[in-house]
Design an enzyme around this catalytic site. Structure first.
Site, PDB file in Angstrom:
ATOM      1  N   GLY A 193      18.707  37.987 112.134  1.00  0.00           N
ATOM      2  CA  GLY A 193      19.724  39.000 111.751  1.00  0.00           C
ATOM      3  C   GLY A 193      18.806  40.379 112.176  1.00  0.00           C
ATOM      4  O   GLY A 193      19.208  41.368 112.208  1.00  0.00           O
ATOM      5  N   ASP A 194      17.417  40.370 111.512  1.00  0.00           N
ATOM      6  CA  ASP A 194      16.637  41.549 111.651  1.00  0.00           C
ATOM      7  C   ASP A 194      16.604  41.885 113.147  1.00  0.00           C
ATOM      8  O   ASP A 194      16.413  42.858 113.435  1.00  0.00           O
ATOM      9  CB  ASP A 194      15.590  41.203 110.811  1.00  0.00           C
ATOM     10  CG  ASP A 194      15.379  40.930 109.323  1.00  0.00           C
ATOM     11  OD1 ASP A 194      16.569  41.284 108.789  1.00  0.00           O
ATOM     12  OD2 ASP A 194      14.580  40.088 108.754  1.00  0.00           O
ATOM     13  N   ALA A 195      16.231  40.796 113.910  1.00  0.00           N
ATOM     14  CA  ALA A 195      15.944  40.949 115.459  1.00  0.00           C
ATOM     15  C   ALA A 195      17.033  41.787 115.906  1.00  0.00           C
ATOM     16  O   ALA A 195      17.095  42.442 116.782  1.00  0.00           O
ATOM     17  CB  ALA A 195      15.434  39.569 115.996  1.00  0.00           C
TER      18      ALA A 195
END
Length: 287
Positions: free
Chosen positions: A247-249
């Site tokens: 999700g961060d990527a």
């Protein structure tokens, strides 16, 4: 500017399911992590300059994280907190890539309003939701949102995790983040925030509150909702090893395109996020 956690990730990729009371072989690696740091590093790698505001402990782990950030090109505005350990996340990854996370946020919980630099007028703030979800760091998150609004910045917010979000309270979250330009929940978080069972309906409901809502769907890709427009893009093929940090990527990939061309085709931004997420899940660790 990114405001959020820095942590050491201990990633254990299990050779099979958990074996309570016995042993299970695993590939174990220690890597830099933390939702805020992950987004910041990915953004810099994609060509977007970033200042990261956060906290680490006065220990070798904190020094290592700061050195890693500097080596990646992130400009750290990170306070070293005496007497506190640097945050540590243990990620247990089952065959197929699904993971369970054990979090000791450590010094991240000491983040204070004074730790957040004044934003550049007309810039952008990305706030990791973990900052709001604990009463100790919440004032810093609220101060960052207020300062960004006063400076005329756009704002993106990632709700972070459904279970702590439910404990925090949906009404309080919606009030705190009302001024966000772009929200980035996954499907579970979007359902929780809206009460809509269907992710597309949830995306539309969030887009009634914010200029843009982007809902990630795991292996089914992602949705973009803005006004009465809804765009879906499929996930890219990937041999999934570890979903930690996907999700961060995704957030960084999407932001790298959207910040450069906010009136552009949302499909390009979604595809950039999905490409970054596909690259991350193909190996252990968040970056």
């Amino acid at each position: 500017m990114v405001v959020g956690d820095l942590a050491t990730d201990v990633v254990a990729v299990l050779a099979g399911g958990p074996a309570p009371g016995s042993d299970r072989p695993a590939a174990i690696r220690t890597r830099g992590g933390g939702a805020g740091a992950n987004v910041a590093v990915h953004l810099v790698r994609l060509g977007t300059p970033v200042v990261l505001a956060g906290c680490v402990g006065d220990d070798p782990a904190g020094a290592a994280l700061l050195a890693e950030l500097a080596g990646a090109g992130v400009r750290p505005a990170v306070r070293v907190v005496p007497g506190q350990p640097t945050g540590t996340i243990i990620s247990l990854v089952e065959p197929g890539g699904q993971r369970s996370m054990l979090a000791d946020r450590g010094a991240n919980l000491a983040l204070a309003p004074a730790d957040v630099p004044r934003p550049s007028p007309g810039g952008h703030l990305h706030l990791s939701g973990y900052t709001l979800l604990d009463p100790r760091s919440r004032p810093a998150g609220l101060a960052a949102l207020a300062a960004a609004a006063a400076a005329g910045c756009t704002v993106s917010v990632d709700p972070a995790s459904a279970d702590p979000l439910a404990r925090y309270g949906v009404g309080r979250w919606l009030a705190d983040t009302a001024a966000a330009t772009l929200v980035l929940p996954n499907a579970d978080e979007a359902r929780l925030l809206t009460g809509c069972a269907d992710p597309a309906d949830a995306a539309r409901a969030l887009a009634a509150r914010h200029p843009v809502a982007v809902v990630t769907l795991g292996g089914d890709g992602a949705l973009w909702a803005a006004g009465d427009r809804l765009v879906h893009r499929p996930a890219l093929p990937a041999a999934v090893v570890d979903t930690t940090g996907a999700g961060d990527a995704f957030a960084a990939g999407l932001l790298s395109v959207w910040l450069a061309d906010r009136a552009g085709d949302p499909s390009r931004a979604l595809d950039a996020g999905l490409a970054r997420a596909a690259a991350v899940v193909a190996g252990p660790g968040a970056r």
